[in-house]
Scaffold this active site. Structure first.
Site, PDB file in Angstrom:
ATOM      1  N   ASN A 185      51.389 -16.606  95.396  1.00  0.00           N
ATOM      2  CA  ASN A 185      51.578 -15.053  95.417  1.00  0.00           C
ATOM      3  C   ASN A 185      53.073 -14.578  94.760  1.00  0.00           C
ATOM      4  O   ASN A 185      53.132 -13.643  94.886  1.00  0.00           O
ATOM      5  CB  ASN A 185      51.242 -14.519  96.819  1.00  0.00           C
ATOM      6  CG  ASN A 185      52.679 -14.706  97.498  1.00  0.00           C
ATOM      7  OD1 ASN A 185      53.485 -15.857  97.319  1.00  0.00           O
ATOM      8  ND2 ASN A 185      52.943 -13.894  98.612  1.00  0.00           N
ATOM      9  N   GLU A 191      56.012 -15.403  95.322  1.00  0.00           N
ATOM     10  CA  GLU A 191      57.174 -15.460  96.360  1.00  0.00           C
ATOM     11  C   GLU A 191      57.823 -16.894  95.923  1.00  0.00           C
ATOM     12  O   GLU A 191      57.416 -18.084  95.520  1.00  0.00           O
ATOM     13  CB  GLU A 191      56.766 -15.539  97.834  1.00  0.00           C
ATOM     14  CG  GLU A 191      56.423 -14.048  98.249  1.00  0.00           C
ATOM     15  CD  GLU A 191      56.358 -13.992  99.624  1.00  0.00           C
ATOM     16  OE1 GLU A 191      56.147 -15.083 100.202  1.00  0.00           O
ATOM     17  OE2 GLU A 191      55.913 -12.782 100.101  1.00  0.00           O
ATOM     18  N   GLN A 239      72.096  -1.537  81.735  1.00  0.00           N
ATOM     19  CA  GLN A 239      72.107  -0.261  82.555  1.00  0.00           C
ATOM     20  C   GLN A 239      73.423   0.079  83.500  1.00  0.00           C
ATOM     21  O   GLN A 239      73.448  -0.112  84.650  1.00  0.00           O
ATOM     22  CB  GLN A 239      70.891  -0.470  83.225  1.00  0.00           C
ATOM     23  CG  GLN A 239      69.499  -0.663  82.461  1.00  0.00           C
ATOM     24  CD  GLN A 239      68.168  -0.485  83.533  1.00  0.00           C
ATOM     25  OE1 GLN A 239      68.189   0.095  84.498  1.00  0.00           O
ATOM     26  NE2 GLN A 239      67.402  -1.321  83.179  1.00  0.00           N
ATOM     27  N   ASP A 275      77.548  -1.054  65.320  1.00  0.00           N
ATOM     28  CA  ASP A 275      77.576   0.095  65.754  1.00  0.00           C
ATOM     29  C   ASP A 275      78.927   0.583  66.302  1.00  0.00           C
ATOM     30  O   ASP A 275      79.898  -0.364  66.438  1.00  0.00           O
ATOM     31  CB  ASP A 275      76.588   0.320  66.577  1.00  0.00           C
ATOM     32  CG  ASP A 275      76.296  -0.298  67.903  1.00  0.00           C
ATOM     33  OD1 ASP A 275      77.516  -0.826  68.381  1.00  0.00           O
ATOM     34  OD2 ASP A 275      75.305  -0.746  68.175  1.00  0.00           O
ATOM     35  N   LYS A 281      75.421   4.299  62.581  1.00  0.00           N
ATOM     36  CA  LYS A 281      74.097   4.448  62.587  1.00  0.00           C
ATOM     37  C   LYS A 281      73.619   5.678  63.632  1.00  0.00           C
ATOM     38  O   LYS A 281      74.369   6.007  64.618  1.00  0.00           O
ATOM     39  CB  LYS A 281      73.364   2.991  63.088  1.00  0.00           C
ATOM     40  CG  LYS A 281      73.820   2.804  64.507  1.00  0.00           C
ATOM     41  CD  LYS A 281      72.828   1.663  65.373  1.00  0.00           C
ATOM     42  CE  LYS A 281      73.196   1.538  66.405  1.00  0.00           C
ATOM     43  NZ  LYS A 281      72.399   0.171  67.034  1.00  0.00           N
ATOM     44  N   GLY A 288      66.531  -5.917  65.849  1.00  0.00           N
ATOM     45  CA  GLY A 288      66.344  -4.802  64.639  1.00  0.00           C
ATOM     46  C   GLY A 288      67.665  -4.381  64.221  1.00  0.00           C
ATOM     47  O   GLY A 288      67.941  -4.273  63.325  1.00  0.00           O
ATOM     48  N   THR A 289      68.737  -4.070  65.184  1.00  0.00           N
ATOM     49  CA  THR A 289      69.818  -3.532  64.789  1.00  0.00           C
ATOM     50  C   THR A 289      70.680  -4.240  63.869  1.00  0.00           C
ATOM     51  O   THR A 289      71.008  -4.060  62.774  1.00  0.00           O
ATOM     52  CB  THR A 289      70.671  -3.474  66.086  1.00  0.00           C
ATOM     53  OG1 THR A 289      70.180  -2.363  67.190  1.00  0.00           O
ATOM     54  CG2 THR A 289      72.168  -2.747  65.745  1.00  0.00           C
TER      55      THR A 289
END
Length: 313
Positions: A33, A35, A93, A166, A189, A224-225
């Site tokens: 499952n 775990e 984040q 950047d 950018k 991408g950058t």
């Protein structure tokens, strides 16, 4: 004692070998499952334990495994537990850009602490303030000396310009410029706020005409950058373009983009394993194991980590 998760055991084995120790025998399972179960197969009572885990995709699985390992060590009476996460999970984040968003990098630090970690060691955090999220000592190591040594040995830095892809990476580019004694350029950018992982490259600020341009970043994710930046530099007259980045995430279209890009060489470290099936001939991978081993040795001997590494703190 050095323990390893299952995400990238080769890095942990190299670190342990340099330290002259064996990895702690560990039984790790993923149940049907999904775990995770972990058990250390020798006593860790009173030991100074270092839990090494890389965090490639799936990040959540490897983070959970590391937390379970920390909990197991705490309950087995380890004296001190140091988390070694070369690529800090959720490091991007690190702040709120809009209302009702999490600060996930802080949550990860809290999870490590709650699980039982006393100390944290990482390489090239996406944002330096993450050091303040963890309630305890943080060893923030830099890959710059490792990458810069390779560049000096393989390129003529007298005709080189360091380029920040950047505005957010200007501080990193500045450190590279100091290290190599080279001029600096910046790519300005604009990012479309409605499209994740898509960028629009603007102007090159600085002289790159006829120069060997070294694009520097802390990570390459979808590429991408950095690939658009390489194209822009070529359009502005760069003689050659190379890249140096610490963390090779290389998600989705990254391998194809790098293979089709204007780069002569892309230099990265092994803070993350290169994903299976990724074949990028121009990719050079340098080992961070010697740096991690030195830092672990310094922590174990209660020595200074900062004195070992140029710019680390």
């Amino acid at each position: 004692m050095v323990c390893s998760g299952r995400a990238f055991p080769e890095l942990a084995e190299e670190v342990a070998s340099l330290l002259g120790v064996s990895l702690v025998p560990t039984r790790a399972l993923t149940y049907a499952n999904s775990e995770i179960y972990v058990r250390f197969e020798e006593s860790v009572r009173g030991a100074d334990c270092f839990v090494i885990q890389a965090h490639p995709a799936p990040v959540n699985e490897w983070l959970m495994e590391q937390l379970i390992m920390i909990d197991a060590l705490k309950r087995a009476s380890a004296r001190r537990i140091t988390v070694v996460s070369p690529f800090y999970p959720y490091g991007r984040q690190d702040k709120k850009h809009a209302g009702r968003e999490p600060i996930s990098a802080r949550l990860v630090a809290d999870l490590y602490k709650t699980a039982g970690a006393n100390r944290l060691m990482s390489v090239d955090l996406h944002a330096a303030q993450i050091q303040g999220f963890f309630d305890g000592p943080v060893d923030h190591l830099l890959a710059l000396p490792v990458l810069a040594t390779y560049v000096k040995e393989n390129y003529d830095t007298s005709e080189m310009t360091i380029v920040s892809p950047d505005a957010g990476r200007v501080r990193l580019a500045d450190m590279w410029s100091d290290q190599l004694g080279t001029p600096l350029a910046i790519i300005h950018k604009r990012r479309d706020p409605n499209k994740a992982n898509e960028v629009a490259v603007g102007e090159v600020v600085g002289d790159v005409d006829g120069r060997v341009c070294l694009l520097v970043d802390d990570m390459i994710d979808t590429a991408g950058t950095i690939c658009q930046a390489a194209t822009a530099l070529k359009n502005f007259g760069a003689k050659a373009v190379i890249a140096a980045a610490t963390h090779p995430i290389l998600s989705g279209p990254a391998p194809q983009r790098l293979n089709e890009s204007d780069f002569e060489e892309v230099i990265v470290t092994n803070t993350l394993p290169i994903p299976d099936g990724v074949n990028v001939p121009k990719l050079t991978v340098l080992s961070m194991a010697p740096l991690l081993a030195q830092a672990i040795q310094a922590v174990f001997e209660e020595g200074s980590v900062a004195s070992l590494f140029n710019g680390a703190h």
